[in-house]
Scaffold this motif. Sequence first.
Motif, short mmCIF file in Angstrom:
data_model
loop_
_atom_site.label_atom_id
_atom_site.label_comp_id
_atom_site.label_asym_id
_atom_site.label_seq_id
_atom_site.Cartn_x
_atom_site.Cartn_y
_atom_site.Cartn_z
N GLY A 1 -8.58 -0.83 -16.35
CA GLY A 1 -7.89 0.39 -16.70
C GLY A 1 -8.07 1.53 -15.72
N PHE A 2 -8.92 1.35 -14.71
CA PHE A 2 -9.13 2.42 -13.73
C PHE A 2 -7.89 2.60 -12.87
CE2 PHE A 2 -10.47 3.62 -9.37
CZ PHE A 2 -10.89 4.91 -9.65
N VAL A 3 -7.42 3.85 -12.78
CA VAL A 3 -6.24 4.15 -11.98
C VAL A 3 -6.71 4.65 -10.62
CG1 VAL A 3 -4.09 5.47 -11.84
CG2 VAL A 3 -4.99 4.78 -14.07
N ALA A 4 -6.54 3.83 -9.59
CA ALA A 4 -7.01 4.17 -8.25
C ALA A 4 -5.99 5.03 -7.51
CB ALA A 4 -7.30 2.91 -7.44
N VAL A 5 -4.70 4.77 -7.73
CA VAL A 5 -3.62 5.57 -7.13
C VAL A 5 -2.66 5.92 -8.26
CG1 VAL A 5 -1.74 5.63 -5.45
CG2 VAL A 5 -3.87 4.44 -4.89
N LYS A 6 -2.42 7.22 -8.45
CA LYS A 6 -1.72 7.69 -9.65
C LYS A 6 -0.22 7.88 -9.47
CE LYS A 6 -5.88 9.96 -11.37
NZ LYS A 6 -6.54 11.23 -11.75
N GLY A 7 0.28 7.52 -8.32
CA GLY A 7 1.73 7.67 -8.10
C GLY A 7 1.99 8.35 -6.78
N ALA A 8 2.23 7.57 -5.76
CA ALA A 8 2.44 8.10 -4.40
C ALA A 8 3.91 8.06 -4.06
CB ALA A 8 1.63 7.30 -3.39
N ASP A 9 4.45 9.20 -3.66
CA ASP A 9 5.85 9.32 -3.26
C ASP A 9 5.90 10.02 -1.90
OD1 ASP A 9 7.65 8.58 -5.73
OD2 ASP A 9 6.04 9.83 -6.54
N PHE A 10 6.12 9.25 -0.86
CA PHE A 10 6.31 9.86 0.46
C PHE A 10 6.92 8.83 1.40
CE2 PHE A 10 1.88 8.36 0.44
CZ PHE A 10 1.80 7.61 1.60
N GLU A 11 7.39 9.34 2.53
CA GLU A 11 8.02 8.47 3.53
C GLU A 11 7.37 8.72 4.89
OE1 GLU A 11 12.35 8.47 5.55
OE2 GLU A 11 12.36 7.88 3.42
N LEU B 1 7.34 4.96 0.08
CA LEU B 1 6.64 4.69 -1.16
C LEU B 1 7.30 5.51 -2.26
CD1 LEU B 1 4.33 4.78 1.30
CD2 LEU B 1 2.84 4.17 -0.61
N ASP B 2 7.71 4.83 -3.33
CA ASP B 2 8.34 5.48 -4.48
C ASP B 2 7.54 5.17 -5.73
OD1 ASP B 2 10.63 6.59 -3.12
OD2 ASP B 2 11.42 4.55 -2.99
N GLY B 3 6.78 6.17 -6.21
CA GLY B 3 6.02 6.01 -7.46
C GLY B 3 4.99 4.90 -7.42
N VAL B 4 4.36 4.68 -6.27
CA VAL B 4 3.41 3.57 -6.12
C VAL B 4 2.10 3.90 -6.85
CG1 VAL B 4 1.98 2.31 -4.46
CG2 VAL B 4 4.40 2.73 -3.98
N ARG B 5 1.72 3.00 -7.74
CA ARG B 5 0.49 3.16 -8.52
C ARG B 5 -0.37 1.90 -8.40
NH1 ARG B 5 -0.06 6.48 -12.99
NH2 ARG B 5 -0.79 4.73 -14.29
N LYS B 6 -1.68 2.10 -8.55
CA LYS B 6 -2.60 0.97 -8.61
C LYS B 6 -3.51 1.15 -9.81
CE LYS B 6 -4.85 -2.75 -7.57
NZ LYS B 6 -4.19 -4.07 -7.70
N VAL B 7 -3.39 0.23 -10.77
CA VAL B 7 -4.22 0.24 -11.96
C VAL B 7 -4.96 -1.09 -12.02
CG1 VAL B 7 -4.28 0.53 -14.46
CG2 VAL B 7 -2.49 1.67 -13.13
#
Length: 369
Positions: free
Chosen positions: A16-26, A6-12
């Motif tokens: 406008g609600f941001v559920a995931v703010k940026g996930a970076d991991f393997e 996952l590289d910079g994965v976000r869910k908006v």
Amino acid sequence: MAQVRLDGVRKVYDNGFVAVKGADFEVADGEFLVLVGPSGCGKSTLLRMIAGLESISEGTLAIGERVVNDVAPKDRDIAMVFQSYALYPHMSVAENLAFGLRLRGQSKEEIARRTAEAAEILGLDTMLERKPGQLSGGQRQRVALGRALVRDPAVFLLDEPLSNLDAKLRTSMRVEIARLHRRLGATMIYVTHDQIEAMTLGQRIVVLKDGEVQQIDTPMNLYDRPANLFVAGFLGSPAMNLFDGEVAADGTLRLQGRPVALDPAQSAALAGHRGRRVVVGIRPEQLHVGGSDTAGAIRVRLDVVEPVGNEVFLYASADGREVIARMPPGAELPTPGAELTLAFEPARLHFFDPDSERRMPAAPSAAAA
């Protein structure tokens, strides 16, 4: 099996609600990774994005070498186990296990082989003719696991699969899932709000709060070296005790107005905080009744004594904060209402900046903790 990146994965969401703010991991090939955090932290949303059940607003998701942002769930080579068993009540165990394979047009021979293999692995081979209504909760959960297992997917996704079970069944199913992972060597991503499940199952743990990754590490590193106050308070049962301390002008630490004898390395690390407040963390197992004030101790008022067989918990209060100490069985138990001195080893203290809530370098090493 396959790795997941996952590289910079976000869910908006549209509001406008941001559920995931940026996930970076393997997630490494064959790794058991756990996503943990309180309700509403975004862990299930993150898992559903990996599964393809939620769209990705920003960032890149790859399974193996393939970016799957726009790939349909059925084409991602994943299998998902949900919180609810979602078994077909009119079908036998064998039919439930085989249902997905039939939809994919597998041959009868292949369906029979995979069903028998999954049933043997999960101890369901004597129950194949039973209906879900004839099974216990743990047996139904094994059928749900088996339905994913027969798929032989690249990645297993498990969304709080044990939350509907009672405490004893949860423990036994944790063991079964751990054994299954060791046997298969499969890539598994597991979501839970239960930090005990996370600590016992995960090879690594991703701790989430308010849609943001707080720390990623092995269970014991998270326990020994929490990155911030949230992780310190969330992981551990009971949670870490937190106290207000002060670094005096001479660089010494004071708790409840009493000096604490720090080693030179701790004193040097706290030197930049002279005249300032710090948050001091102590694990319950590091507190002991009695002891001398010359090393480290706090005064508390005992509220509740809770013996649970293999250990005893003391629930007390000090300076308006709850304090929990863990005692070994067979020890002489104090009386609720008593004033106690709880001693600790200063080398095992954890320190946090009260403003940033981040861990300070004066905290102990994993070896010391």
